[in-house]
Every structure is written in C-alpha cells, then in structure tokens.
Design an enzyme around this catalytic site. Structure first.
Site, PDB file in Angstrom:
ATOM      1  N   ASP A 137       0.886  -1.162   0.000  1.00 34.86           N
ATOM      2  CA  ASP A 137       0.000   0.000   0.000  1.00 34.86           C
ATOM      3  C   ASP A 137       0.922   1.209   0.000  1.00 34.86           C
ATOM      4  O   ASP A 137       1.675   1.405   0.972  1.00 34.86           O
ATOM      5  CB  ASP A 137      -0.885   0.004   1.247  1.00 34.86           C
ATOM      6  CG  ASP A 137      -1.835  -1.173   1.287  1.00 34.86           C
ATOM      7  OD1 ASP A 137      -2.280  -1.614   0.206  1.00 34.86           O
ATOM      8  OD2 ASP A 137      -2.137  -1.663   2.387  1.00 34.86           O
TER       9      ASP A 137
ATOM     10  N   GLU B 290      -8.864   0.629  -4.827  1.00 32.81           N
ATOM     11  CA  GLU B 290      -7.961   1.260  -3.859  1.00 32.81           C
ATOM     12  C   GLU B 290      -6.725   1.777  -4.607  1.00 32.81           C
ATOM     13  O   GLU B 290      -5.884   0.984  -5.025  1.00 32.81           O
ATOM     14  CB  GLU B 290      -7.505   0.237  -2.795  1.00 32.81           C
ATOM     15  CG  GLU B 290      -8.647  -0.282  -1.933  1.00 32.81           C
ATOM     16  CD  GLU B 290      -8.195  -1.303  -0.889  1.00 32.81           C
ATOM     17  OE1 GLU B 290      -6.997  -1.678  -0.870  1.00 32.81           O
ATOM     18  OE2 GLU B 290      -9.054  -1.732  -0.098  1.00 32.81           O
TER      19      GLU B 290
ATOM     20  N   HIS C  33      -3.131   0.357  -3.450  1.00 30.85           N
ATOM     21  CA  HIS C  33      -2.872  -1.086  -3.262  1.00 30.85           C
ATOM     22  C   HIS C  33      -2.367  -1.724  -4.565  1.00 30.85           C
ATOM     23  O   HIS C  33      -3.067  -1.697  -5.583  1.00 30.85           O
ATOM     24  CB  HIS C  33      -4.187  -1.726  -2.798  1.00 30.85           C
ATOM     25  CG  HIS C  33      -4.175  -3.209  -2.575  1.00 30.85           C
ATOM     26  ND1 HIS C  33      -4.115  -3.776  -1.309  1.00 30.85           N
ATOM     27  CD2 HIS C  33      -4.262  -4.245  -3.436  1.00 30.85           C
ATOM     28  CE1 HIS C  33      -4.165  -5.094  -1.413  1.00 30.85           C
ATOM     29  NE2 HIS C  33      -4.262  -5.402  -2.699  1.00 30.85           N
TER      30      HIS C  33
HETATM   31 ZN   LIG Z   1      -3.450  -3.202   0.563  1.00 28.15          ZN
END
Ligand SMILES: [Zn+2]
Length: 233
Positions: A143, A201, A204
């Site tokens: 991340d 996301e 990510h």
């Molecule tokens: Zn993640």
C-alpha cells in the site's frame, strides 16, 4: 485429486502448507519456510529498507490511526518477497529521477492480522476475507503513495489511505488534474515494473502472479526478519 486454494504451487511447496479451520492453506512453520527458500530463493522475505533507503513508513496499523482504530502491529518490519522487493527498488529508482520517494503504508501482513481486521470489519469491500487471505499475507502486496524528496511532503492523492469511498477508485475522475496525474504516475510506474493495480484502492498494488507464486504466511515480523538475518549472514 483434491484441489485446494493455492494448489497451483509446486508439489514441493504444497507439502509445507497446512489447512486452517477454514480450509485455507497457510505456511506457518518457520522450519518449512526455510525449506521453501532453499528450494526457491524468490520465496525469501527481505526488509525493504535494504533496497529502498528513502522509504517513508508511517505504519498506520502500528497505531490506532487506522480504520479499525486498534493497534494491529507490534514492531512492524517492511518485508516483501525478493522479486517484489527488487521490482519496488526499480520503482523507487525511477521515481527518484523525478524527485519523488515512496510512502509505504503496508507491505507484508501476518495472516493473523487479516483475521483480526475481519473480526472488527467483516465486510469484503473493506477487508480481505480470511478464507481467501490477502496478497499482503503472501508478502507480495504494498500500500503506497508518493512524497516529494526535496520537501518530504506527500503528493496530493484522491483520498487518505484506507478511505473506502468511490473517490478511492481508479476510475473516479472528479478530481483536480494534479491529483489525477499523481495517481496515474504511480500506477504507470508500478505497472511498468510488474505490479498490478487494484481498481477500488488507488494505494494497493500486488506483484504479478502472486497468488500462484507465493503462499499465505502467518509469521510475526520479527520471526521473518530474524530468518532473513540468519539466511543472509
Ligand atoms: Zn493493501
């Protein structure tokens, strides 16, 4: 032949995995981890600070400043599988030529923490279902965001980390042009070096073919870090 999750590993790797009560295959015996590394050096978990000295690591999961509002990590170490770490090193080199560095929110995550997150927030929109596990548990997912190497300030991105609104999706376009450009820059460089984006996301990224190449693991950061020091000394 019984096909379980993760059955695409080689027969040799497969025999080191154990099914938990959910039927999920895990590597959780450190002696067996050593055997996987002996057979395939790409299984080695390496500390990212060896590869990326300029890494910023705010560790939201080591504080209560995360979506669970609980401290989930004790003494975290930024760890990834060797080929993913090398690829992220190439990403960092490439970004440095543009004056940017990497903010790392999370990398390897012990499987037990994925179970804990699920306990607090049992919703697949926000957390990985432990039956499947997460790329973070495979040591192949990060991340990340970007910061300016000169000012040390973060670049503007669509949302804060772990913001689960539609604004965090890659296809969300009602944003300032600079924010869209920053998100696209990160994605383009990550994809160039072999990472795959996650549409919901922006932060990510998983290393290509990670579910076939790397098993889910349930080791503490310290156990894996000590294993690295033992293997490489
Ligand atoms: Zn993640």
């Amino acid at each position: 032949m019984l096909l379980l999750a993760g059955s695409s590993f080689t027969q040799v790797q497969q025999q080191y995995l154990q099914a938990n009560e959910r039927g999920t295959l895990l590597l959780s015996d450190i002696e067996k981890y050593y055997l996987t590394v002996n057979e395939d050096s790409n299984q080695l978990m390496v500390p990212l600070t060896k590869y990326i000295p300029e890494l910023q690591t705010p560790w939201p999961y080591a504080s209560t400043n995360n979506f669970t509002q609980k401290i989930l990590y004790q003494q975290p170490v930024a760890l990834l599988r060797l080929p993913a770490a090398k690829a992220l090193h190439a990403v960092a080199d490439s970004l440095a030529t543009l004056g940017y560095g990497i903010i790392l929110f999370d990398a390897y995550r012990p499987y037990a923490v994925t179970e804990l997150m699920w306990q607090y927030v049992p919703d697949e929109r926000y957390t990985a279902n432990p039956a499947k596990g997460s790329g973070h548990n495979r040591g192949a997912t990060v991340d990340i965001s970007l910061y300016n190497l000169a000012t040390k300030q973060p670049l503007a991105m669509p949302t804060p980390f772990d913001d689960f609104r539609p604004m965090a999706h890659h296809d969300y376009m009602e944003l300032p042009a600079t924010v869209i450009a920053n998100r696209a820059l990160l994605r383009n460089i990550m994809e160039y070096f072999g990472f795959v984006a996650f549409e919901t996301e922006w932060w990510h990224y998983s290393f290509k073919n990670h579910t076939q190449r790397f098993p889910l693991m349930n080791f503490s950061f310290q156990v894996l870090h000590r294993a690295y020091q033992k293997i490489t000394r």
